[in-house]
Design an enzyme around this catalytic site. Structure first.
Site, short mmCIF file in Angstrom:
data_model
loop_
_atom_site.label_atom_id
_atom_site.label_comp_id
_atom_site.label_asym_id
_atom_site.label_seq_id
_atom_site.Cartn_x
_atom_site.Cartn_y
_atom_site.Cartn_z
N GLU A 114 0.83 -1.22 0.00
CA GLU A 114 0.00 0.00 0.00
C GLU A 114 0.86 1.26 0.00
O GLU A 114 0.53 2.25 -0.65
CB GLU A 114 -0.95 0.01 1.21
CG GLU A 114 -2.12 -0.95 1.07
CD GLU A 114 -3.00 -0.65 -0.15
OE1 GLU A 114 -3.09 0.51 -0.56
OE2 GLU A 114 -3.57 -1.61 -0.70
N TYR A 125 -6.57 6.39 4.64
CA TYR A 125 -6.72 5.43 3.55
C TYR A 125 -5.89 4.16 3.82
O TYR A 125 -6.41 3.03 3.76
CB TYR A 125 -6.29 6.04 2.20
CG TYR A 125 -6.08 4.97 1.18
CD1 TYR A 125 -7.18 4.38 0.56
CD2 TYR A 125 -4.81 4.48 0.88
CE1 TYR A 125 -7.02 3.34 -0.33
CE2 TYR A 125 -4.64 3.44 0.00
CZ TYR A 125 -5.75 2.88 -0.61
OH TYR A 125 -5.58 1.84 -1.48
N ASP A 134 -9.53 6.30 -1.37
CA ASP A 134 -8.51 7.11 -2.05
C ASP A 134 -9.16 7.75 -3.29
O ASP A 134 -10.38 7.68 -3.46
CB ASP A 134 -7.30 6.26 -2.43
CG ASP A 134 -7.63 5.23 -3.50
OD1 ASP A 134 -8.82 5.04 -3.81
OD2 ASP A 134 -6.68 4.63 -4.04
#
Ligand code: SF4
Length: 370
Positions: free
Chosen positions: A40, A123, A141
């Site tokens: 991520e 996020y 996002d």
């Protein structure tokens, strides 16, 4: 609920589509929070195809959080080199050290604790909590905002807090729909935004939500999401010098804050408007070393950051005097402390060992030809 289907119907259609159309990616299918976290962070502002080789190399070199926590910053930067936005790497490393010290190297499953780690915003905390721990927490996002605002035909401005809240409420609704599989739902939303509901030319005929999508019905998907105009990027000029002495090149390490923090670069000026001002600053920096930049750059490169663009020009700097680079042959040595703090004369063949931002690496590759 402002979406045109019930949350459960929308989630079901999306999950069915994802089961068939979701890509196989190196981090997919893993419930290891460390792997999810690394992926991520790497995916922030970076395309999937760029991230894949970096992710694989990173996980091979630092297979666990403990390996990452024990690594030196130089090692982490070397593996990260070329991926850009280096602050991500330093915060990842810092967070690994915190987890190793305060949580016995175990990644916490509590979204509030995850959110407290350096480099992790709402996020990323939502993505880790849902994908690795299967908690029904939304991860919103830009992709997700686009998909949901088009689907629901939401006209609130996503540049505003109220607009973002509205989208988050819809994403939360999907997670609370009782369909289970929060990790798959998070990834399915991201995947729909990446593959089908793209910023330009969305592929609506292949979308599981097409028959209910408000933006599709209005024939104007690209007008969503509504957002404020982006500010134009500013343009700055930066001058760099190539100084070579006794088979060594001078490199400087950037300070711990700001652009390219802690990375090695050619000696460089501050940012100015105009080539002449940047060159003057470089001259001021290098004169105590007995080096005078030539007036004509041998190379220039344009580098785009999130909010600005740098025009970087490189000048050969013949050395006519100044203190010598003294050290045992083949070792790096300090350049006159006080003139250029944190700078080293580095044997040319050792250049690859020093983590550098991509444009500097490109420019330093020219050095043998200078
Ligand atoms: S139908 Fe088109 S605009 Fe609507 S969500 Fe799907 S891809 Fe996006």
């Amino acid at each position: 609920m402002t979406l045109p289907l019930t949350y459960a119907q929308a989630a079901e259609r999306l999950l069915d589509w994802y089961a068939v159309c979701g890509r196989t990616l190196p981090w997919r299918g893993s419930k290891d929070p460390y792997a999810v976290w690394v992926s991520e962070i790497m995916l922030q502002q970076t395309q999937v195809k760029t991230v894949i080789p970096y992710f694989e190399r990173f996980m091979k070199r630092f297979p666990t959080l403990t390996h990452l926590a024990r690594a030196s910053q130089e090692e982490v930067y070397r593996i990260w080199e070329g991926l850009g936005y280096y602050r991500r790497a330093s915060q990842l490393h810092e967070a690994a050290r915190i987890l190793s010290r305060d949580h016995a190297g175990i990644f916490p499953g509590d979204p509030a604790l995850i959110r407290q780690l350096p480099g992790i915003g709402d996020y990323t905390a939502g993505a880790i909590a849902s994908i690795a721990f299967d908690l029904p927490v939304a991860a919103v996002d830009g992709n997700v905002m686009r998909v949901i605002s088009r689907f629901g035909g939401l006209s609130s401005n996503i540049s505003s807090t109220a607009g973002r809240r509205e989208i988050s409420a819809e994403a939360d609704g999907l997670h609370r729909s009782g369909m289970g599989r929060p990790g798959d739902l998070t990834q399915a939303l991201m995947e729909l935004g990446a593959l089908v509901c793209t910023p330009k030319n969305p592929q609506c005929p292949g979308c599981p939500w097409q028959t209910a999508c408000m933006a599709y019905e209005l024939s104007c998907p690209e007008t969503f999401p509504v957002k404020s105009e982006k500010k134009a990027k500013t343009l700055g000029d930066v001058a760099c010098g190539v100084l070579i002495r006794e088979g060594r090149i001078l490199l400087c390490r950037r300070s711990a804050g700001g652009i390219w923090a802690n990375l090695w670069t050619l000696p460089m000026s501050n940012e100015f408007t105009g080539e002449a001002a940047a060159l003057k600053d470089l001259l001021h920096l290098l004169t105590p070393l007995g080096a005078i930049p030539s007036m004509i750059p041998i190379e220039q490169i344009r580098h785009t950051f999130t909010h600005k663009i740098w025009q970087i020009r490189v000048y050969p700097c013949p050395i006519t005097g100044g203190p010598a680079a003294e050290s045992a042959e083949g070792s790096p040595c300090e350049a006159s402390p006080g003139m250029l703090p944190d700078s080293l004369w580095i044997p040319l063949k050792q250049l690859p060992r020093y983590p550098m931002p991509a444009p500097m690496r490109k420019l330093s590759a020219l050095v043998p030809w200078l």
